[in-house]
Design a protein around this motif. Sequence first.
Motif, PDB file in Angstrom:
ATOM      1  N   SER A 185       2.862  -1.700 -11.350  1.00  0.00           N
ATOM      2  CA  SER A 185       1.404  -1.210 -10.642  1.00  0.00           C
ATOM      3  C   SER A 185       1.155  -2.792 -10.267  1.00  0.00           C
ATOM      4  CB  SER A 185       0.422  -0.836 -11.624  1.00  0.00           C
ATOM      5  OG  SER A 185       0.068  -1.724 -12.532  1.00  0.00           O
ATOM      6  N   ILE A 186       0.150  -2.700  -9.345  1.00  0.00           N
ATOM      7  CA  ILE A 186      -0.421  -4.018  -8.757  1.00  0.00           C
ATOM      8  C   ILE A 186      -1.823  -4.109  -8.836  1.00  0.00           C
ATOM      9  CG2 ILE A 186      -0.547  -5.378  -6.486  1.00  0.00           C
ATOM     10  CD1 ILE A 186       2.224  -4.170  -6.028  1.00  0.00           C
ATOM     11  N   VAL A 187      -2.169  -5.303  -8.865  1.00  0.00           N
ATOM     12  CA  VAL A 187      -3.915  -5.704  -8.960  1.00  0.00           C
ATOM     13  C   VAL A 187      -4.063  -6.495  -7.531  1.00  0.00           C
ATOM     14  CG1 VAL A 187      -5.691  -6.891  -9.970  1.00  0.00           C
ATOM     15  CG2 VAL A 187      -4.154  -5.601 -11.508  1.00  0.00           C
ATOM     16  N   MET A 188      -5.014  -6.289  -6.796  1.00  0.00           N
ATOM     17  CA  MET A 188      -5.317  -6.690  -5.548  1.00  0.00           C
ATOM     18  C   MET A 188      -6.429  -7.816  -5.758  1.00  0.00           C
ATOM     19  SD  MET A 188      -6.108  -5.058  -1.990  1.00  0.00           S
ATOM     20  CE  MET A 188      -6.087  -5.944  -0.346  1.00  0.00           C
ATOM     21  N   VAL A 189      -6.197  -8.842  -5.458  1.00  0.00           N
ATOM     22  CA  VAL A 189      -7.393  -9.942  -5.652  1.00  0.00           C
ATOM     23  C   VAL A 189      -7.691 -10.548  -4.292  1.00  0.00           C
ATOM     24  CG1 VAL A 189      -8.500 -11.719  -6.942  1.00  0.00           C
ATOM     25  CG2 VAL A 189      -7.303 -10.253  -8.056  1.00  0.00           C
ATOM     26  N   GLY A 190      -8.655 -10.109  -3.490  1.00  0.00           N
ATOM     27  CA  GLY A 190      -8.934 -10.553  -2.169  1.00  0.00           C
ATOM     28  C   GLY A 190      -7.827 -10.062  -1.329  1.00  0.00           C
ATOM     29  N   GLY A 191      -7.625 -11.176  -0.394  1.00  0.00           N
ATOM     30  CA  GLY A 191      -6.534 -10.950   0.412  1.00  0.00           C
ATOM     31  C   GLY A 191      -6.323 -10.947   1.824  1.00  0.00           C
ATOM     32  N   GLY A 192      -5.532 -11.475   2.611  1.00  0.00           N
ATOM     33  CA  GLY A 192      -5.352 -11.200   4.004  1.00  0.00           C
ATOM     34  C   GLY A 192      -4.413 -10.218   4.598  1.00  0.00           C
ATOM     35  N   PHE A 239      -5.132 -13.633  -1.819  1.00  0.00           N
ATOM     36  CA  PHE A 239      -5.022 -14.614  -0.811  1.00  0.00           C
ATOM     37  C   PHE A 239      -4.304 -15.736  -1.379  1.00  0.00           C
ATOM     38  CE2 PHE A 239      -9.721 -13.314  -0.715  1.00  0.00           C
ATOM     39  CZ  PHE A 239      -9.623 -13.256   0.663  1.00  0.00           C
ATOM     40  N   SER A 240      -3.438 -16.322  -0.326  1.00  0.00           N
ATOM     41  CA  SER A 240      -2.718 -17.539  -0.471  1.00  0.00           C
ATOM     42  C   SER A 240      -3.577 -18.743  -0.173  1.00  0.00           C
ATOM     43  CB  SER A 240      -1.397 -17.475   0.276  1.00  0.00           C
ATOM     44  OG  SER A 240      -1.770 -17.460   1.626  1.00  0.00           O
ATOM     45  N   GLN A 241      -2.961 -19.858  -0.731  1.00  0.00           N
ATOM     46  CA  GLN A 241      -3.506 -21.168  -0.341  1.00  0.00           C
ATOM     47  C   GLN A 241      -3.332 -21.669   1.039  1.00  0.00           C
ATOM     48  OE1 GLN A 241      -6.347 -22.371  -2.382  1.00  0.00           O
ATOM     49  NE2 GLN A 241      -6.432 -23.421  -0.521  1.00  0.00           N
ATOM     50  N   ARG A 242      -4.089 -21.632   2.008  1.00  0.00           N
ATOM     51  CA  ARG A 242      -3.696 -22.211   3.379  1.00  0.00           C
ATOM     52  C   ARG A 242      -4.526 -23.958   3.356  1.00  0.00           C
ATOM     53  NH1 ARG A 242      -5.693 -17.302   5.448  1.00  0.00           N
ATOM     54  NH2 ARG A 242      -7.214 -18.719   6.543  1.00  0.00           N
ATOM     55  N   GLU A 243      -3.611 -24.549   4.000  1.00  0.00           N
ATOM     56  CA  GLU A 243      -4.098 -25.819   4.144  1.00  0.00           C
ATOM     57  C   GLU A 243      -5.368 -25.953   5.056  1.00  0.00           C
ATOM     58  OE1 GLU A 243      -2.540 -30.134   5.816  1.00  0.00           O
ATOM     59  OE2 GLU A 243      -1.100 -28.684   5.032  1.00  0.00           O
ATOM     60  N   GLY A 244      -6.309 -26.595   4.345  1.00  0.00           N
ATOM     61  CA  GLY A 244      -7.670 -26.778   5.301  1.00  0.00           C
ATOM     62  C   GLY A 244      -8.681 -25.585   4.906  1.00  0.00           C
ATOM     63  N   GLY A 260       4.475 -12.050  -8.789  1.00  0.00           N
ATOM     64  CA  GLY A 260       3.644 -12.184  -7.805  1.00  0.00           C
ATOM     65  C   GLY A 260       4.465 -13.040  -6.827  1.00  0.00           C
ATOM     66  N   GLY A 261       3.589 -13.683  -5.857  1.00  0.00           N
ATOM     67  CA  GLY A 261       4.494 -14.468  -4.793  1.00  0.00           C
ATOM     68  C   GLY A 261       4.856 -15.784  -5.196  1.00  0.00           C
ATOM     69  N   GLY A 262       4.429 -16.208  -6.351  1.00  0.00           N
ATOM     70  CA  GLY A 262       4.729 -17.651  -6.572  1.00  0.00           C
ATOM     71  C   GLY A 262       4.232 -18.979  -6.149  1.00  0.00           C
ATOM     72  N   THR A 263       3.426 -18.759  -5.008  1.00  0.00           N
ATOM     73  CA  THR A 263       3.025 -19.995  -4.400  1.00  0.00           C
ATOM     74  C   THR A 263       1.269 -20.338  -5.020  1.00  0.00           C
ATOM     75  OG1 THR A 263       2.265 -18.698  -2.250  1.00  0.00           O
ATOM     76  CG2 THR A 263       4.632 -19.664  -2.365  1.00  0.00           C
ATOM     77  N   GLY A 264       0.466 -20.644  -3.950  1.00  0.00           N
ATOM     78  CA  GLY A 264      -0.701 -20.935  -4.258  1.00  0.00           C
ATOM     79  C   GLY A 264      -1.806 -19.890  -4.214  1.00  0.00           C
ATOM     80  N   GLY A 265      -3.180 -20.394  -4.295  1.00  0.00           N
ATOM     81  CA  GLY A 265      -4.220 -19.607  -4.224  1.00  0.00           C
ATOM     82  C   GLY A 265      -4.515 -18.563  -5.222  1.00  0.00           C
ATOM     83  N   VAL A 266      -4.390 -17.343  -5.226  1.00  0.00           N
ATOM     84  CA  VAL A 266      -4.708 -16.233  -6.131  1.00  0.00           C
ATOM     85  C   VAL A 266      -3.382 -16.073  -6.744  1.00  0.00           C
ATOM     86  CG1 VAL A 266      -4.534 -13.686  -6.558  1.00  0.00           C
ATOM     87  CG2 VAL A 266      -6.284 -14.664  -5.086  1.00  0.00           C
ATOM     88  N   MET A 267      -2.270 -16.571  -6.150  1.00  0.00           N
ATOM     89  CA  MET A 267      -0.926 -16.206  -7.103  1.00  0.00           C
ATOM     90  C   MET A 267      -0.959 -17.505  -8.112  1.00  0.00           C
ATOM     91  SD  MET A 267       1.584 -15.575  -3.840  1.00  0.00           S
ATOM     92  CE  MET A 267       0.563 -16.577  -2.707  1.00  0.00           C
ATOM     93  N   ALA A 268      -1.346 -18.794  -7.785  1.00  0.00           N
ATOM     94  CA  ALA A 268      -1.227 -19.822  -8.528  1.00  0.00           C
ATOM     95  C   ALA A 268      -2.425 -19.589  -9.912  1.00  0.00           C
ATOM     96  CB  ALA A 268      -1.527 -21.167  -8.029  1.00  0.00           C
TER      97      ALA A 268
END
Length: 190
Positions: free
Chosen positions: A100-107, A9-14, A41-49
């Motif tokens: 390899s990759i670890v998936m935590v939640g996600g859209g 999951f990334s962090q979306r406003e709201g 990772g993707g370097g932004t918020g949510g699970v990445m942060a």
Amino acid sequence: MTTIGVIGFSQREGVELPAATLTAAEEVGRRIAESGAVLVGGGTGGVMAASCRGAKLAGGLTVGFLPHAAPERANPWVDLAFATGLGTVRNLLTARCCQSIVMVGGGVGTLNEVTIAYDSGVPVVVLEGSGGWADRLRAALVDGQWLDDRQNVAVSFATTAAEAVTVALERATEPRVGSRLSGFTGAAGH
């Protein structure tokens, strides 16, 4: 050097992400760093942060492939920020540049990374119980482990962050199968 991707999951406003998901992501990051592997990772918020924060607190190295063209938009725990300016196309980099990759939640963006990793032969370890596609993916698999009938690379499942990282580290040593799709043909691809 071993590279382990963390997607989710990334962090979306709201939108408030579940605390348990972020805690799990932070533990995944910490355990990756403690193993001596590099977190990608993707370097932004949510699970990445959260995962980057866990890795940094454990003294690890973090890499972020940003969707933005501005490196200052990386979360504060990214050591190497690649400001791609590619938007979601950067998912190709995140999914293909790891062992390899670890998936935590996600859209849907996370699901996109999973399909790219699968096509590229990169093992994915799904942390079940972390929400989103991580909790729905098993039901969509062929024979409980494949995204399609090509059987490119099996998807693994874990129920704890510790197990997910252990499996990801073990699977990182597997040789890549890569895509079994036919290559480009025609003048450029011969």
